[in-house]
Write a protein that holds these residues in place. Structure first.
Motif, PDB file in Angstrom:
ATOM      1  N   ALA A   1      22.313  -3.947   7.368  1.00 13.09           N
ATOM      2  CA  ALA A   1      21.589  -3.730   8.620  1.00 13.09           C
ATOM      3  C   ALA A   1      22.518  -3.683   9.824  1.00 13.09           C
ATOM      4  O   ALA A   1      22.071  -3.455  10.936  1.00 13.09           O
ATOM      5  N   ILE A   2      23.823  -3.935   9.596  1.00  8.32           N
ATOM      6  CA  ILE A   2      24.768  -3.888  10.721  1.00  8.32           C
ATOM      7  C   ILE A   2      25.332  -2.472  10.790  1.00  8.32           C
ATOM      8  O   ILE A   2      25.891  -1.988   9.810  1.00  8.32           O
ATOM      9  N   PRO A   3      25.184  -1.805  11.930  1.00  8.06           N
ATOM     10  CA  PRO A   3      25.678  -0.418  12.021  1.00  8.06           C
ATOM     11  C   PRO A   3      27.157  -0.333  11.645  1.00  8.06           C
ATOM     12  O   PRO A   3      27.931  -1.247  11.932  1.00  8.06           O
ATOM     13  N   ARG A   4      27.535   0.773  10.993  1.00 11.09           N
ATOM     14  CA  ARG A   4      28.892   0.913  10.462  1.00 11.09           C
ATOM     15  C   ARG A   4      29.956   0.874  11.550  1.00 11.09           C
ATOM     16  O   ARG A   4      31.078   0.427  11.323  1.00 11.09           O
ATOM     17  N   GLN A   5      29.591   1.406  12.750  1.00 10.31           N
ATOM     18  CA  GLN A   5      30.639   1.497  13.775  1.00 10.31           C
ATOM     19  C   GLN A   5      30.838   0.181  14.528  1.00 10.31           C
ATOM     20  O   GLN A   5      31.704   0.093  15.390  1.00 10.31           O
ATOM     21  N   THR A   6      30.024  -0.848  14.205  1.00  8.33           N
ATOM     22  CA  THR A   6      30.191  -2.137  14.869  1.00  8.33           C
ATOM     23  C   THR A   6      31.635  -2.622  14.696  1.00  8.33           C
ATOM     24  O   THR A   6      32.170  -2.595  13.588  1.00  8.33           O
ATOM     25  N   VAL A   7      32.243  -3.077  15.802  1.00 10.25           N
ATOM     26  CA  VAL A   7      33.678  -3.364  15.779  1.00 10.25           C
ATOM     27  C   VAL A   7      34.014  -4.516  14.820  1.00 10.25           C
ATOM     28  O   VAL A   7      34.854  -4.383  13.938  1.00 10.25           O
ATOM     29  N   ASP A   8      33.329  -5.640  14.996  1.00 10.26           N
ATOM     30  CA  ASP A   8      33.722  -6.821  14.228  1.00 10.26           C
ATOM     31  C   ASP A   8      32.787  -7.031  13.042  1.00 10.26           C
ATOM     32  O   ASP A   8      32.377  -8.135  12.736  1.00 10.26           O
ATOM     33  N   ARG A   9      32.456  -5.907  12.375  1.00  8.09           N
ATOM     34  CA  ARG A   9      31.503  -5.947  11.289  1.00  8.09           C
ATOM     35  C   ARG A   9      31.920  -6.949  10.201  1.00  8.09           C
ATOM     36  O   ARG A   9      31.150  -7.817   9.802  1.00  8.09           O
TER      37      ARG A   9
ATOM     38  N   ARG B   1      20.839 -17.391  -0.852  1.00  7.98           N
ATOM     39  CA  ARG B   1      21.655 -17.580   0.358  1.00  7.98           C
ATOM     40  C   ARG B   1      22.085 -16.235   0.917  1.00  7.98           C
ATOM     41  O   ARG B   1      22.023 -16.007   2.127  1.00  7.98           O
ATOM     42  N   VAL B   2      22.529 -15.332   0.013  1.00  7.59           N
ATOM     43  CA  VAL B   2      22.956 -14.009   0.481  1.00  7.59           C
ATOM     44  C   VAL B   2      21.776 -13.263   1.088  1.00  7.59           C
ATOM     45  O   VAL B   2      21.897 -12.618   2.139  1.00  7.59           O
ATOM     46  N   ALA B   3      20.618 -13.386   0.450  1.00  2.78           N
ATOM     47  CA  ALA B   3      19.434 -12.704   0.980  1.00  2.78           C
ATOM     48  C   ALA B   3      19.118 -13.209   2.381  1.00  2.78           C
ATOM     49  O   ALA B   3      18.747 -12.428   3.268  1.00  2.78           O
ATOM     50  N   LEU B   4      19.288 -14.500   2.587  1.00  2.73           N
ATOM     51  CA  LEU B   4      19.028 -15.079   3.915  1.00  2.73           C
ATOM     52  C   LEU B   4      20.048 -14.557   4.931  1.00  2.73           C
ATOM     53  O   LEU B   4      19.689 -14.151   6.041  1.00  2.73           O
ATOM     54  N   ALA B   5      21.326 -14.530   4.520  1.00  2.00           N
ATOM     55  CA  ALA B   5      22.371 -14.034   5.411  1.00  2.00           C
ATOM     56  C   ALA B   5      22.096 -12.584   5.776  1.00  2.00           C
ATOM     57  O   ALA B   5      22.239 -12.176   6.933  1.00  2.00           O
ATOM     58  N   ARG B   6      21.653 -11.797   4.796  1.00  2.00           N
ATOM     59  CA  ARG B   6      21.368 -10.388   5.030  1.00  2.00           C
ATOM     60  C   ARG B   6      20.229 -10.236   6.049  1.00  2.00           C
ATOM     61  O   ARG B   6      20.256  -9.368   6.912  1.00  2.00           O
ATOM     62  N   ALA B   7      19.220 -11.115   5.908  1.00  2.00           N
ATOM     63  CA  ALA B   7      18.096 -11.047   6.835  1.00  2.00           C
ATOM     64  C   ALA B   7      18.513 -11.487   8.238  1.00  2.00           C
ATOM     65  O   ALA B   7      18.060 -10.933   9.233  1.00  2.00           O
ATOM     66  N   LEU B   8      19.416 -12.473   8.307  1.00  2.99           N
ATOM     67  CA  LEU B   8      19.878 -12.940   9.623  1.00  2.99           C
ATOM     68  C   LEU B   8      20.685 -11.860  10.330  1.00  2.99           C
ATOM     69  O   LEU B   8      20.677 -11.764  11.550  1.00  2.99           O
ATOM     70  N   ALA B   9      21.390 -11.038   9.531  1.00  2.00           N
ATOM     71  CA  ALA B   9      22.291 -10.038  10.094  1.00  2.00           C
ATOM     72  C   ALA B   9      21.559  -9.070  11.010  1.00  2.00           C
ATOM     73  O   ALA B   9      22.132  -8.534  11.940  1.00  2.00           O
ATOM     74  N   GLN B  10      20.293  -8.821  10.746  1.00  2.00           N
ATOM     75  CA  GLN B  10      19.584  -7.852  11.574  1.00  2.00           C
ATOM     76  C   GLN B  10      19.041  -8.480  12.854  1.00  2.00           C
ATOM     77  O   GLN B  10      18.381  -7.802  13.624  1.00  2.00           O
ATOM     78  N   GLN B  11      19.328  -9.760  13.077  1.00  2.00           N
ATOM     79  CA  GLN B  11      18.844 -10.484  14.257  1.00  2.00           C
ATOM     80  C   GLN B  11      17.372 -10.201  14.507  1.00  2.00           C
ATOM     81  O   GLN B  11      16.991  -9.623  15.525  1.00  2.00           O
ATOM     82  N   PRO B  12      16.548 -10.622  13.558  1.00  2.00           N
ATOM     83  CA  PRO B  12      15.136 -10.241  13.617  1.00  2.00           C
ATOM     84  C   PRO B  12      14.366 -11.050  14.658  1.00  2.00           C
ATOM     85  O   PRO B  12      14.805 -12.116  15.070  1.00  2.00           O
TER      86      PRO B  12
END
Lengths: 344, 525
Positions: free
Chosen positions: A101-109, A141-152
């Motif tokens: 969910a983090i755009p590819r061009q994000t600098v500190d991806r 845990r990874v699923a949670l991290a993935r969900a957090l990444a989109q800053q919902p």
């Protein structure tokens, strides 16, 4: 604030949910609990937008997600969804999953991915692992991290701990609760496990037969539920017929304080932990009989019957391990604190 | 040429095998014997290559006459495979995942072309549009005839995908199209590659289809060479090149497949999925399956009906048809029973006593399925002529060829059904005093019987419509349905061929039903 008004959804002639109102305050942890088939998962899917309700409105933070004007599709809602078993993409590494969910061009991806991993208690060494190389707890845990990444704006959790072992489940629950609180993200969690519901919620919704049976703070629901069924669903309940007058209820287990001023005849709710058990020689209180006892280390769990109190079913109660009584012995029973007058 | 469709291919690592020893020596011995016999065709090709010497090889293989069919064959692969993959994914998605009208009916119609042997497809097109031939015709008819091989695994995989994956991706802000390309399509990769491999091997092996579309491929050139000079070194060497092409295709698929694992992570039941509403496109979307059904079913059926109608009663020459039917039935039955029996030891070992030796043995059993019938026939002709002349052009050799060709088909089905029989029953029977082989026969094999019947049926159906190897190996006087059909078609007597085409189609309908049922069951596996 998440607001559901008059939501109904049916599948053919099978009711999914019917006329549900629900409010989840900002930053709160809402838990929807109910037996299977009560409509709790349907509700979650309606909030996520995977399905559209037949009637009613859904709004989040003042933005109408579903109403007369149509429906916002799931990918424009910014509501994260954590499925029962994580639903990690099996063809991607852990880092790619989290970065989805983090755009590819994000600098500190890359750095953000590591940060998110750390937040859910995993090291950067997990970056290149594949989902099938992770244990159930790690996948969650990874699923949670993935969900957090989109800053919902809201996080939905569909029975996220049910696939885990009992010990792990509690640790995960604490971890998820802490992470969500730190991030300030409101969440709605669905579960059929009442203990989990009580432990996680600061706002609890009990579902039954496609509608809301009761909702409110968990303590209120446990101590003063809307009806007998909610009382029984949330924990062991002793229901006693009583005569009430002057703020006291007379029951077969003795007198007990109630918050009810009118004179009336009603059923009162007593939780087993309010029942005091004493040896027969104490001489006061109703007489019960121990049917069975099981050793649990710190306590004995006693199963006690009290037919003369008007209890059809025996009830279970924990007493200190030093309590020296065996099956067949009689005990004196009394109620401490306050009983709750069940609404008719 | 009959690679089996393994619909469970993507379920890597989920079988609960219990290793214990190498199994009974009798069973191991039987499996080793079958495995060695399976190696005969490959051994033959290696022998030919080794004994011919470079000069002969260069002379016979590297000449202009060989160049054209090689280019043709490669063009066929390059065009048919991507087109089929796109078409199969589009059809499978429409039928499995959207509210396309009559989806259930389409799921039958899309695999129905399997009931028509490939050479019947091209027979129909030949009669329908006599001037339509060459590369275009070969590509079109190949797609029509073989698309179900891709459609079946892709549709099965689409149905098996956990809907939570797509929902999660959507909730993460991805548009439906992005979700399809980044989450759904990558997980169809194994199914697409498996199906493409199957089609590719058929394209390399097919003879009848391309003769009728007047398109020279490697296989048609080999058969022509063989028919003009029996047991000539030229056909044998070209056969060697064809084997290399097949192995290259297999290797390419294995390489691309890698050790990816796209199975569903975690356990528990996937929830039912909702279908994507097509909205105003709902009826427009019908155009795709409709066009496919018209081209792949309506054209052959109408053409056939026309020939049957114009031929009238005169083409039903029962004195030819009945013996052909009888011979075909006899060959199919005997071949199927022998194939299934030959697969039993390996299937049992693969389930009950897996290990390195067993895996190598299993590979020996399976690879022959990838070899074109023409190669197996060439090998058996050469071997019988040189080593065992009395066996040349006998029923035994023909049946042996069928066993080799359809062994993998039988193995896959048997293995699955044996895996479902609990090993405890074998142990219980043994502890009740049965000797080992008897214990296995009376418990596991009995329980696996329904699965074995299905495997045998698949093999029998394959034999019923087998043409190339039958043409090359059949004893004098043998006239199966496919052979009769072929000789009439070669004389351009399309009307007389029609009753045989009809009979082969009718006999192949159970194949379609079996495959559809198998694919339906995938969801519950």
């Amino acid at each position: 604030m998440l607001e559901l008004r008059g939501i109904s959804k049916s599948y053919g002639d099978q009711k999914g949910v019917e006329n549900v109102d629900l409010v989840a305050p900002d930053g709160s942890r809402t838990v929807i609990v109910g037996p299977s088939g009560s409509g709790k998962t349907t509700l979650l899917r309606l909030i996520a937008g995977f399905e559209a309700p037949d009637r009613g409105t859904i709004s989040l933070g003042g933005r109408l997600l579903h109403g007369a004007g149509g429906s916002v599709p799931p990918h424009q809602r910014n509501i994260a969804y954590v499925a029962q078993e994580g639903a990690l993409f099996p063809h991607m590494s852990v880092a790619d999953n989290i970065g989805f969910a983090i755009p590819r061009q994000t600098v500190d991806r890359a750095r953000r991915v590591d940060e998110l991993l750390a937040r859910v208690g995993l090291t950067a060494a997990f970056r290149d692992r594949r989902p099938h190389e992770l244990s159930g707890g790690q996948q969650q845990r990874v699923a949670l991290a993935r969900a957090l990444a989109q800053q919902p704006d809201l996080m939905l959790l569909d029975e996220p701990f049910s696939a885990l072992d009992t010990g792990l489940r509690e640790a995960m629950r604490t971890m998820v609760g802490d992470v969500l609180r730190d991030a300030g993200i409101a969440s709605v969690l669905v579960t059929h496990d009442q203990a989990e519901a009580l432990a996680f919620a600061d706002h609890l919704v009990v579902m039954r037969d496609a509608s809301v049976a009761d909702a409110g703070p968990p303590q209120r629901l446990y101590e003063r539920p809307a009806d007998i069924d909610v009382a029984r669903f949330l924990g062991e309940a002793i229901v006693l017929p009583a005569t009430i007058s002057g703020g006291r209820a007379q029951t077969a287990l003795g007198d007990v304080r109630v918050r009810h001023d009118d004179a009336a005849r009603a059923n009162v709710l007593v939780r087993p932990e309010q029942v005091r058990v004493a040896p027969q020689s104490d001489g006061v209180g109703a007489l019960g009989r121990i049917l069975h006892r099981a050793y649990r280390g710190a306590q004995w769990r006693l199963e006690i019957e009290c037919q003369e109190c008007g209890l059809a079913e025996p009830f279970s109660i924990d007493v200190p391990a030093s309590f020296e009584l065996s099956p067949g012995d009689h005990v004196r029973l009394s109620i401490a604190d306050e009983a709750y007058v069940l609404p008719r | 040429m009959a690679v089996s469709i393994d619909l469970t291919a993507a379920k890597a690592g989920s079988s609960s095998r219990m290793p214990h020893g190498t199994g009974h020596p009798l069973i191991l011995g039987a499996a080793v014997l079958t495995g060695l016999l399976s190696l005969l065709p490959l051994g033959f090709v290696v022998y030919i290559a080794a004994t011919s010497g470079w000069e002969t090889i260069a002379d016979l293989v590297l000449r202009p006459k060989v160049g054209a069919p090689v280019v043709n064959t490669l063009a066929l692969l390059v065009l048919v495979l991507p087109l089929s993959a796109v078409l199969a994914v589009a059809l499978a998605w429409l039928i499995e995942r959207t509210d396309l009208p009559y989806a259930r009916l389409w799921s039958w119609l899309v695999i129905a072309p399997l009931a028509l042997p490939a050479f019947v497809h091209s027979y129909a097109w030949n009669a329908f549009m006599p001037r339509f031939h060459g590369l275009g015709a070969a590509v079109l008819v190949s797609i029509l005839a073989y698309l179900p091989f891709l459609y079946l695994p892709v549709a099965a995989q689409l149905r098996r995908l956990d809907p939570a994956l797509e929902e999660t991706a959507q909730s993460m802000g991805k548009r439906p199209a992005v979700v399809f390309f980044r989450v759904v399509l990558p997980q169809l990769r194994l199914a697409i590659m498996g199906g493409s491999l199957l089609i590719g091997l058929h394209l390399l092996a097919e003879y009848g289809l391309f003769v009728l579309t007047r398109f020279d491929t490697f296989a048609t050139v080999i058969v022509d060479q063989f028919q003009s000079v029996y047991n000539g070194p030229s056909a044998n060497l070209l056969g060697g090149v064809l084997v290399l092409l097949c192995l290259a295709l297999l290797g390419l698929e294995t390489r691309l497949r890698g050790d990816e694992r796209y199975a569903r992570v975690g356990s528990g039941a996937a929830r039912r999925r909702s279908r994507v509403p097509l909205g105003e496109w709902r009826w427009a979307a019908l155009a795709l399956p409709l066009a496919f059904a018209l081209l792949s079913l309506a054209v052959p059926v109408l053409t056939l009906a026309r020939w049957l109608w114009s031929g009238g009663a005169a083409i039903w020459r029962l004195e030819f048809i009945i013996p052909a039917l009888g011979q075909t039935a006899m060959l199919a039955l005997a071949g199927a029973v022998m194939t299934t029996l030959a697969a039993v030891p390996m299937a049992w070992l693969a389930v009950r006593a897996p290990g390195r030796v067993q895996r190598v043995l299993e590979a020996c059993h399976s690879y022959v399925g990838a070899l074109p019938g023409v190669i197996i026939a060439l090998a058996l002709v050469s071997i019988t002529v040189r080593v065992a002349l009395p066996l040349y052009q006998t029923l035994a050799t023909l049946l042996f060829a069928y066993v080799l060709m359809f062994l993998p088909r039988a193995l896959v089905g048997l293995r699955t059904s044996i895996a479902q029989a609990p090993v405890e029953l074998e142990r219980a029977a043994a502890s009740l005093g049965r000797p080992p082989v008897a214990a296995i026969w009376q418990t596991t094999i009995r329980l696996a019987a329904p699965g074995a019947m299905a495997s045998a049926a698949l093999a029998a159906l394959g034999i019923t419509t087998e043409l190339t190897a039958t043409l090359m190996l059949a004893p004098n006087g043998t006239r199966t349905l496919a052979m009769r059909f072929w000789s009439y078609t070669s004389e351009l007597d399309f009307a007389s061929a029609a009753p045989y085409a009809l009979l082969m189609i009718v006999l192949s309908i159970p194949l379609v039903i079996l495959l559809h049922m198998q694919s339906d069951r995938v969801e519950q596996v």
